[in-house]
Design an enzyme around this catalytic site. Structure first.
Site: not given
Ligand code: 8IG
Length: 273
Positions: A194, A236
Site C-alpha cells: 500500500e 512488518n
Molecule cells: I508479509 O504490508 C505482508 N503482506 N497488503 N501489505 C499487504 N500485504 C502484506 C504486507 C503489507 N506485508
C-alpha cells in the site's frame, strides 16, 4: 499443462471434488478433519502438529497452480495428530495478484472442504496498522474488509458473513495464549504494498491488518460450510506506520525469526480443536 479451472465451462466444485479424490488416492486417507493454509512464517507448524504421512506437490492435484513465490513451498501434506485426527496442510496458496482468477485462488479451500474438512485455518504474513504490534506478532483475524472488488461467489449467491471468523475458535486460541490480540484484516489486491495514504484509508474504515490473501479464501470457506480461524503474522508495520520502506526480504526474515514461536502456538491450537 492446462488447468481445468481455466475452462470457463468447468464447475469449480467438481474440480475440487476431483482434487479431493486425488488427495485421498495419494494419501490413502479417505477423510481429513480440518485443513490449514500456511502463509509466510507459518510453514514449520506442519512439523509440530503431528506425524506427516504424505507430502506431495500441489501440481499433482487437479486445479492447483505452481507456487509463484519464494517462501511458499507449494507442498500439500497429510498430517496425523496424536489424537488420531487428520489435518490437510496446504502450502500451495495462489494469490489473486497472480491474475489467474478467483476460482484458482480459492480452489485449495474448496478442495479442503471436499476432503471432509469442517474447519479451515487460514494463516498469512501481513502488515500491521496498530503501532504497538512489533514484527513477529501473531494476531487473530476478527473480521475482514474485502478491498479486492472480487468475490469467489458466482451469481446470486447470498452468503451470511456475520461471525465469519469463528468466535468459538478465537476464544479457543486465546485459551492457549490469553494475550493474543485480534484485528480486522483488509485485503488489497496487491502485489504492490500500500501507499501510506491507502494504509490511512484502511485504518479510517476500521482495518488493523493489511494483506493480499485471506478474505477471498475465508468467503469460499464459509460458502463451503466450514468454520474459519484466521491468523496473521505481522511481519512488518504497514507503509507509513513503519518509517522505513517495506522490503520483501525483510518480510521473509521476520517470518523466519517468528516461525518457531507462532508455529508452536498454532500446533497447540490445532491439538485443542
Ligand atoms: I508479509 O504490508 C505482508 N503482506 N497488503 N501489505 C499487504 N500485504 C502484506 C504486507 C503489507 N506485508
Amino acid at each position: 499443462m492446462t488447468n481445468p479451472l481455466d475452462d470457463p465451462n468447468a464447475d469449480p466444485f467438481e474440480v475440487a471434488s476431483a482434487a479431493a479424490s486425488k488427495i485421498a488416492e495419494i494419501t490413502g486417507v479417505e477423510k481429513h478433519d480440518f485443513a490449514l493454509t500456511l502463509g509466510s512464517g507459518w510453514a514449520k507448524a506442519a512439523d509440530l502438529i503431528g506425524e506427516t504421512t504424505s507430502t506431495f506437490p500441489g501440481t499433482e492435484v487437479p486445479g492447483f497452480s505452481k507456487p509463484a513465490l519464494e517462501g511458499h513451498t507449494g507442498q500439500i501434506k497429510s498430517v496425523q495428530l496424536p489424537n488420531g485426527k487428520r489435518a490437510l496442510v496446504i502450502g500451495a496458496r495462489t494469490h489473486f495478484y497472480e491474475g489467474h482468477g478467483v476460482r484458482r485462488v480459492v480452489h485449495s479451500v474448496r478442495t479442503a472442504a471436499a476432503t471432509g474438512a469442517k474447519i479451515m485455518i487460514l494463516t498469512n504474513g501481513a502488515g500491521g496498522i496498530k503501532e504497538h504490534w512489533k514484527p513477529g506478532t501473531p494476531v487473530l483475524i476478527s473480521d475482514h474488509i474485502n478491498l479486492t472488488a472480487a468475490s469467489p461467489l458466482e451469481g446470486a449467491t447470498f452468503i451470511d458473513l456475520t461471525d465469519l471468523y469463528s468466535k468459538r475458535l478465537r476464544d479457543l486460541a486465546r485459551g492457549i495464549q490469553p494475550d493474543l490480540d485480534e484485528g480486522v484484516y483488509c485485503q488489497f489486491r496487491g502485489p504492490q504494498y500500500e501507499t501510506p495514504a491507502e494504509v490511512q484509508m484502511a485504518k479510517a474504515v476500521g482495518g488493523h491488518i493489511v494483506g493480499m490473501s485471506t478474505a477471498l479464501e475465508a468467503i469460499a470457506a464459509r460458502q463451503a460450510g466450514m468454520e474459519v480461524l484466521g491468523m496473521s503474522l505481522v511481519t512488518n508495520l504497514a507503509a507509513g506506520i513503519q518509517k522505513t520502506p517495506l522490503s520483501h526480504e525483510e518480510v521473509i526474515a521476520a517470518g523466519k525469526e517468528a516461525e518457531p514461536v507462532i508455529s508452536g502456538l498454532l500446533a497447540k491450537i490445532v491439538a485443542a480443536l
